[in-house]
Design a protein around this motif. Structure first.
Motif, PDB file in Angstrom:
ATOM      1  N   LEU A   1       4.843 -11.956   0.056  1.00  0.00           N
ATOM      2  CA  LEU A   1       6.655 -12.420  -0.416  1.00  0.00           C
ATOM      3  C   LEU A   1       6.199 -12.892  -1.584  1.00  0.00           C
ATOM      4  N   THR A   2       4.798 -13.439  -1.797  1.00  0.00           N
ATOM      5  CA  THR A   2       4.933 -14.762  -3.167  1.00  0.00           C
ATOM      6  C   THR A   2       3.990 -13.048  -4.574  1.00  0.00           C
ATOM      7  N   ARG A   3       3.045 -11.759  -3.683  1.00  0.00           N
ATOM      8  CA  ARG A   3       2.702 -11.357  -5.232  1.00  0.00           C
ATOM      9  C   ARG A   3       4.180 -10.448  -6.006  1.00  0.00           C
ATOM     10  N   ALA A   4       3.618  -9.565  -6.650  1.00  0.00           N
ATOM     11  CA  ALA A   4       5.035  -9.136  -7.520  1.00  0.00           C
ATOM     12  C   ALA A   4       4.481  -7.380  -7.461  1.00  0.00           C
ATOM     13  N   TYR A   5       5.817  -6.618  -6.735  1.00  0.00           N
ATOM     14  CA  TYR A   5       5.634  -5.571  -6.693  1.00  0.00           C
ATOM     15  C   TYR A   5       6.617  -5.070  -7.999  1.00  0.00           C
TER      16      TYR A   5
ATOM     17  N   ILE B   1      15.898  -4.162  -5.502  1.00  0.00           N
ATOM     18  CA  ILE B   1      15.479  -3.622  -4.155  1.00  0.00           C
ATOM     19  C   ILE B   1      14.739  -2.546  -3.577  1.00  0.00           C
ATOM     20  N   SER B   2      14.176  -2.484  -4.392  1.00  0.00           N
ATOM     21  CA  SER B   2      13.187  -1.559  -4.330  1.00  0.00           C
ATOM     22  C   SER B   2      12.390  -1.900  -4.399  1.00  0.00           C
ATOM     23  N   SER B   3      11.601  -3.140  -4.817  1.00  0.00           N
ATOM     24  CA  SER B   3      10.412  -4.095  -5.104  1.00  0.00           C
ATOM     25  C   SER B   3      10.520  -4.976  -2.843  1.00  0.00           C
ATOM     26  N   LEU B   4      11.497  -5.366  -2.694  1.00  0.00           N
ATOM     27  CA  LEU B   4      11.559  -5.553  -1.326  1.00  0.00           C
ATOM     28  C   LEU B   4      11.926  -4.813  -0.499  1.00  0.00           C
ATOM     29  N   ASN B   5      11.934  -2.828  -0.710  1.00  0.00           N
ATOM     30  CA  ASN B   5      11.387  -1.475   0.057  1.00  0.00           C
ATOM     31  C   ASN B   5       9.978  -2.094  -0.211  1.00  0.00           C
ATOM     32  N   ARG B   6       9.319  -2.514  -1.057  1.00  0.00           N
ATOM     33  CA  ARG B   6       7.518  -1.772  -0.735  1.00  0.00           C
ATOM     34  C   ARG B   6       7.598  -3.150   0.256  1.00  0.00           C
ATOM     35  N   VAL B   7       8.022  -3.865  -0.050  1.00  0.00           N
ATOM     36  CA  VAL B   7       7.616  -5.332   1.153  1.00  0.00           C
ATOM     37  C   VAL B   7       7.955  -5.037   2.203  1.00  0.00           C
ATOM     38  N   LEU B   8       9.025  -5.015   2.648  1.00  0.00           N
ATOM     39  CA  LEU B   8       9.138  -4.549   3.974  1.00  0.00           C
ATOM     40  C   LEU B   8       8.243  -3.229   4.557  1.00  0.00           C
TER      41      LEU B   8
END
Length: 316
Positions: free
Chosen positions: A183-187, A232-239
């Motif tokens: 959750l702290t790294r950048a995507y 939204i795309s970043s959170l897709n990868r986070v999930l």
């Protein structure tokens, strides 16, 4: 009373007493246990149990370590589940924010509250000082070794089986290096429309923050629809990473939980075996010894009665 009547009584009583004494002596010699009245002071009798019980104590230590391992993995699994749910809700808020005319500042307030709840869930995912979801300043992810099961060999030796888990797979927040936390790294990447993005969800004040140019996921009046697509795309990868972390933790959890049952069963069998050995030996030999003692006392009483009667007759 005639002496002819007393003489046979004495003749019978004396040999009976002698025989009882002989049997008692033989029983005490053959018995593996000391006199029940002094059994507490006889360390030799407890030698077998003494050599077996340290194994039981070792099993108790193994069981305690296994219980801690189960609790740590349970806590991490539950924390990941709660965190994943909150991140999914944040993504839903971002999708809703793309609608025309919505209050994006109001939505951002909701997202900020969700981030606070997310931090709380992660902070509370700690047991016995271990938190697989958070890395404090100065720390780095590590490999945790947990007791999974115990195997008993043919020679009764114990083999403790371990399972390792790399906490780098489950770390969500890192206050040391932002890149160590999901959750702290950048995507970074590009949206379907070709718009580049580079976002992180939480700013934990890491000693080594996300790379230059990365931005925190947040909304304001000036946030564009393309920027929201990037979030939204970043959170897709986070999930995707969080689901993978949950799978890894649950796999380790299943291995540790299964081992706990084996440890308990082995420990229970060991304790039961020692108990039965001590109880059965003491009961069988002790009762036999006491029976011989009672018989000796009865025979001695018969002889004393005969002696008293003889003395009374001589006084007549």
């Amino acid at each position: 009373m005639s002496s002819d009547l007393l003489t046979p009584s004495l003749a019978r009583a004396a040999p009976m007493a002698s025989a009882s004494a002989s049997v008692l002596e033989r029983t005490m010699r053959q018995s593996a246990v000391p006199d029940p009245e002094t059994v507490a002071d006889a360390s030799a009798y407890w030698s077998i149990a003494t050599t077996m019980r340290p194994g039981s104590l070792s099993m108790a230590s193994v069981q305690e370590a296994n219980d801690i391992a189960v609790a740590v993995t349970d806590t991490a699994a539950l924390g990941l589940e709660q965190a994943t749910d909150i991140v999914a809700q944040i993504q839903q808020k971002l999708i809703f924010a793309k609608a025309v005319g919505v209050d994006r500042e109001g939505i951002n307030a909701d997202i900020s509250q969700m981030k606070t709840d997310l931090g709380t869930a992660i902070d509370e995912s700690s047991f016995n000082g271990d938190n697989w979801l958070k890395m404090e300043a100065g720390g780095r992810p590590k490999v945790a070794s947990l007791i999974a099961s115990v195997t008993v060999g043919e020679d009764r030796s114990l083999s403790i089986n371990m399972v390792d888990f790399d906490t780098a797979r489950s770390t969500l927040v890192s206050r040391q290096e932002a890149r160590d936390g999901t959750l702290t790294r950048a995507y970074g990447g590009s949206t379907l429309a070709g718009v580049p993005y580079n976002y992180f969800l939480l700013d934990a004040g890491s000693q080594e923050p996300a790379e230059a140019g990365a931005r925190e996921i947040r909304l304001d009046r000036g946030t564009t629809s393309d920027e929201i697509d990037g979030m939204i795309s970043s959170l897709n990868r986070v999930l995707i990473d969080m689901v993978g972390a949950s799978a890894a933790v649950n796999s380790t959890r299943n291995q540790v939980t299964g081992g706990g049952l084996g440890v308990a069963a082995i420990q229970g069998a060991s304790e039961l075996g020692v108990s039965r050995l001590v109880d059965s030996e003491l009961s069988e030999q002790g009762v036999h010894l006491m029976a011989e003692k009672v018989q000796e006392q009865l025979q001695s009483s018969s002889l004393n009665i005969a002696n008293v009667s003889m003395t009374a007759w001589l006084k007549l």
